[in-house]
Design a protein around this motif. Structure first.
Motif, PDB file in Angstrom:
ATOM      1  N   PRO A   1     -36.328  16.602 -17.548  1.00 31.59           N
ATOM      2  CA  PRO A   1     -36.565  15.192 -17.219  1.00 31.59           C
ATOM      3  C   PRO A   1     -35.399  14.604 -16.420  1.00 31.59           C
ATOM      4  O   PRO A   1     -34.247  15.025 -16.572  1.00 31.59           O
ATOM      5  CB  PRO A   1     -36.666  14.513 -18.593  1.00 31.59           C
ATOM      6  N   THR A   2     -35.706  13.636 -15.582  1.00 24.24           N
ATOM      7  CA  THR A   2     -34.672  12.951 -14.813  1.00 24.24           C
ATOM      8  C   THR A   2     -33.893  12.004 -15.730  1.00 24.24           C
ATOM      9  O   THR A   2     -34.338  11.669 -16.834  1.00 24.24           O
ATOM     10  CB  THR A   2     -35.283  12.130 -13.675  1.00 24.24           C
ATOM     11  N   GLU A   3     -32.742  11.571 -15.259  1.00 21.35           N
ATOM     12  CA  GLU A   3     -31.945  10.612 -16.024  1.00 21.35           C
ATOM     13  C   GLU A   3     -32.740   9.337 -16.276  1.00 21.35           C
ATOM     14  O   GLU A   3     -32.673   8.736 -17.351  1.00 21.35           O
ATOM     15  CB  GLU A   3     -30.649  10.284 -15.272  1.00 21.35           C
ATOM     16  N   LYS A   4     -33.499   8.913 -15.274  1.00 22.09           N
ATOM     17  CA  LYS A   4     -34.320   7.704 -15.408  1.00 22.09           C
ATOM     18  C   LYS A   4     -35.337   7.857 -16.530  1.00 22.09           C
ATOM     19  O   LYS A   4     -35.523   6.953 -17.348  1.00 22.09           O
ATOM     20  CB  LYS A   4     -35.019   7.408 -14.084  1.00 22.09           C
ATOM     21  N   GLU A   5     -36.003   9.014 -16.577  1.00 18.81           N
ATOM     22  CA  GLU A   5     -36.999   9.229 -17.624  1.00 18.81           C
ATOM     23  C   GLU A   5     -36.350   9.299 -18.999  1.00 18.81           C
ATOM     24  O   GLU A   5     -36.902   8.785 -19.980  1.00 18.81           O
ATOM     25  CB  GLU A   5     -37.803  10.515 -17.363  1.00 18.81           C
ATOM     26  N   LEU A   6     -35.191   9.913 -19.080  1.00 18.92           N
ATOM     27  CA  LEU A   6     -34.501  10.008 -20.366  1.00 18.92           C
ATOM     28  C   LEU A   6     -34.180   8.631 -20.936  1.00 18.92           C
ATOM     29  O   LEU A   6     -34.230   8.420 -22.145  1.00 18.92           O
ATOM     30  CB  LEU A   6     -33.213  10.824 -20.207  1.00 18.92           C
ATOM     31  N   ILE A   7     -33.879   7.691 -20.049  1.00 24.65           N
ATOM     32  CA  ILE A   7     -33.600   6.316 -20.480  1.00 24.65           C
ATOM     33  C   ILE A   7     -34.886   5.625 -20.930  1.00 24.65           C
ATOM     34  O   ILE A   7     -34.916   4.932 -21.947  1.00 24.65           O
ATOM     35  CB  ILE A   7     -32.932   5.521 -19.335  1.00 24.65           C
ATOM     36  N   GLU A   8     -35.968   5.836 -20.183  1.00 29.00           N
ATOM     37  CA  GLU A   8     -37.229   5.152 -20.460  1.00 29.00           C
ATOM     38  C   GLU A   8     -38.009   5.783 -21.614  1.00 29.00           C
ATOM     39  O   GLU A   8     -38.778   5.104 -22.300  1.00 29.00           O
ATOM     40  CB  GLU A   8     -38.096   5.158 -19.199  1.00 29.00           C
ATOM     41  N   ASN A   9     -37.845   7.076 -21.815  1.00 30.04           N
ATOM     42  CA  ASN A   9     -38.614   7.783 -22.841  1.00 30.04           C
ATOM     43  C   ASN A   9     -37.703   8.800 -23.536  1.00 30.04           C
ATOM     44  O   ASN A   9     -37.596   9.950 -23.115  1.00 30.04           O
ATOM     45  CB  ASN A   9     -39.822   8.487 -22.211  1.00 30.04           C
ATOM     46  N   LYS A  10     -37.053   8.370 -24.602  1.00 33.76           N
ATOM     47  CA  LYS A  10     -36.068   9.216 -25.278  1.00 33.76           C
ATOM     48  C   LYS A  10     -36.675  10.491 -25.850  1.00 33.76           C
ATOM     49  O   LYS A  10     -35.986  11.488 -26.023  1.00 33.76           O
ATOM     50  CB  LYS A  10     -35.380   8.415 -26.390  1.00 33.76           C
ATOM     51  N   ARG A  11     -37.982  10.470 -26.120  1.00 35.80           N
ATOM     52  CA  ARG A  11     -38.613  11.660 -26.699  1.00 35.80           C
ATOM     53  C   ARG A  11     -38.824  12.774 -25.680  1.00 35.80           C
ATOM     54  O   ARG A  11     -39.273  13.856 -26.018  1.00 35.80           O
ATOM     55  CB  ARG A  11     -39.936  11.275 -27.365  1.00 35.80           C
ATOM     56  N   SER A  12     -38.481  12.495 -24.428  1.00 39.25           N
ATOM     57  CA  SER A  12     -38.561  13.550 -23.411  1.00 39.25           C
ATOM     58  C   SER A  12     -37.287  14.390 -23.373  1.00 39.25           C
ATOM     59  O   SER A  12     -37.206  15.361 -22.625  1.00 39.25           O
ATOM     60  CB  SER A  12     -38.804  12.933 -22.019  1.00 39.25           C
ATOM     61  N   ALA A  13     -36.297  14.041 -24.199  1.00 38.89           N
ATOM     62  CA  ALA A  13     -34.956  14.620 -24.090  1.00 38.89           C
ATOM     63  C   ALA A  13     -34.937  16.146 -24.159  1.00 38.89           C
ATOM     64  O   ALA A  13     -34.178  16.791 -23.443  1.00 38.89           O
ATOM     65  CB  ALA A  13     -34.052  14.036 -25.169  1.00 38.89           C
ATOM     66  N   SER A  14     -35.754  16.739 -24.993  1.00 37.82           N
ATOM     67  CA  SER A  14     -35.712  18.198 -25.161  1.00 37.82           C
ATOM     68  C   SER A  14     -36.803  18.919 -24.368  1.00 37.82           C
ATOM     69  O   SER A  14     -36.975  20.135 -24.509  1.00 37.82           O
ATOM     70  CB  SER A  14     -35.837  18.554 -26.646  1.00 37.82           C
ATOM     71  N   ALA A  15     -37.528  18.191 -23.523  1.00 37.00           N
ATOM     72  CA  ALA A  15     -38.658  18.780 -22.785  1.00 37.00           C
ATOM     73  C   ALA A  15     -38.195  19.727 -21.679  1.00 37.00           C
ATOM     74  O   ALA A  15     -37.219  19.463 -20.981  1.00 37.00           O
ATOM     75  CB  ALA A  15     -39.535  17.689 -22.201  1.00 37.00           C
ATOM     76  N   LYS A  16     -38.929  20.835 -21.534  1.00 40.92           N
ATOM     77  CA  LYS A  16     -38.690  21.792 -20.461  1.00 40.92           C
ATOM     78  C   LYS A  16     -40.047  22.189 -19.859  1.00 40.92           C
ATOM     79  O   LYS A  16     -40.967  22.523 -20.598  1.00 40.92           O
ATOM     80  CB  LYS A  16     -37.981  23.049 -20.969  1.00 40.92           C
ATOM     81  N   LEU A  17     -40.131  22.135 -18.551  1.00 42.88           N
ATOM     82  CA  LEU A  17     -41.381  22.457 -17.852  1.00 42.88           C
ATOM     83  C   LEU A  17     -41.222  23.751 -17.087  1.00 42.88           C
ATOM     84  O   LEU A  17     -40.302  23.912 -16.287  1.00 42.88           O
ATOM     85  CB  LEU A  17     -41.748  21.328 -16.888  1.00 42.88           C
ATOM     86  N   ARG A  18     -42.121  24.702 -17.342  1.00 37.99           N
ATOM     87  CA  ARG A  18     -42.166  25.964 -16.600  1.00 37.99           C
ATOM     88  C   ARG A  18     -43.528  26.087 -15.919  1.00 37.99           C
ATOM     89  O   ARG A  18     -44.556  25.700 -16.488  1.00 37.99           O
ATOM     90  CB  ARG A  18     -41.897  27.160 -17.513  1.00 37.99           C
TER      91      ARG A  18
END
Length: 310
Positions: free
Chosen positions: A288-305
């Motif tokens: 996730p981008t820094e912007k998304e991490l601020i807006e949606n804290k639950r994305s913090a550990s997400a990884k996309l393959r």
């Protein structure tokens, strides 16, 4: 149902799927329909939406009501659908999305018993409320060895043996019925000086029990393989994982699908019949981008393959 409204890495998923008009796409973890809405909006696509949580399907149905004529809803585990995908897409798929893990709505619904913050909530943690096995069963019926093994392997918790021993000690007097009771046992099992380093001390144990209750890792590699092989040439599979065990399975499955002949190079002819099935698009996972991490804290550990059918 409003807590479904933050799909993780939406732009990255759309770019990764490389959407085509008239394409058929499968969202194997529909949730509240956030990703699916993006797949349907602005493209003349068809969608197969799968979720084993009936509440999720209801939320998605409301969100996607304007696209009903282009959606097939399936109330089932995506792993089951993977094994019979020909029934739903006989001519193949143009893309697959699997957003693994627990949804925001499930975490925020106290009665679902997913969160260590919901002190009085019953120990449940079922994504499919129709199944028998609950977190209560795991915590109160598994033996000490089984509990320690689950907490260590699925939660990567270094104090797994101490936590399992204290769970078993506590339940000899009273059953452990609430998230708060379990959280208190876990907290007291971790040395005070280490208790609050690296976030809430209950996170790893609750994650481990949730994975066990829902069988999140079992059959994952086989499902990814089935979906990948059902893709049309150029079709893509995007998988979002939320912890290292999931990500490792995704990474290794993609690598195995990407392998060509594995015969000894000195062999005069190929006898293994192994052929490259996909091209891995992401050598390293997208974060996730820094912007998304601020807006949606639950994305913090997400990884996309992402992988593409060849």
């Amino acid at each position: 149902m409003s807590n479904y409204h933050f799909p993780v890495m939406p732009n990255e998923v759309l770019e990764g799927l490389n959407l085509k008009d008239n394409g058929i796409y499968l969202d194997g973890t529909l949730g509240g329909g956030g990703h699916s809405e993006l797949i349907l909006k602005g493209h003349n696509t068809r969608l197969i939406g799968v979720d084993k949580d009936g509440d999720a399907l209801m939320a998605a149905g409301e969100k996607l009501k304007d696209y009903f004529d282009r959606i097939t809803f399936i109330n089932d585990d995506f792993k089951n659908v993977a094994a019979k995908i020909d029934k739903y897409a006989p001519d193949g798929l143009d893309g697959v999305l699997l957003d693994l893990g627990v949804s925001s709505h499930q975490l925020d619904d106290r009665e679902r018993g997913f969160s260590y913050m919901a002190k009085d909530a019953p120990l449940d943690m079922r994504m499919n409320k129709e199944q028998y096995l609950t977190a209560f069963n795991v915590v109160n019926e598994y033996n000490e060895y089984e509990l320690a093994k689950i907490i260590y392997e699925y939660g990567e918790e270094r104090f797994s043996r101490r936590i399992a021993a204290n769970i078993c000690k506590y339940r000899t007097v009273n059953s452990i019925r609430t998230c708060g009771q379990l959280a208190e046992i876990v907290e007291k099992s971790i040395p005070a000086k280490l208790r609050y380093t690296g976030g809430n001390p209950c996170k790893r144990t609750f994650q481990a029990i949730r994975i066990e209750v829902n069988g999140e890792l079992s059959g994952l590699a086989e499902a990814i393989t089935s979906f990948a092989l059902k893709l049309k040439t150029g079709g893509r599979i995007c998988v979002i994982s939320f912890h290292s065990l999931e990500d490792r399975i995704v990474k290794n499955t993609f690598k195995e699908l990407e392998k060509d002949c594995i015969c000894d190079k000195s062999a005069p002819i190929c006898t293994c019949n192994k052929r490259r099935e996909v091209k891995v698009i992401t050598n390293k996972p997208i974060l996730p981008t820094e912007k998304e991490l601020i807006e949606n804290k639950r994305s913090a550990s997400a990884k996309l393959r992402i992988a593409e059918r060849v």
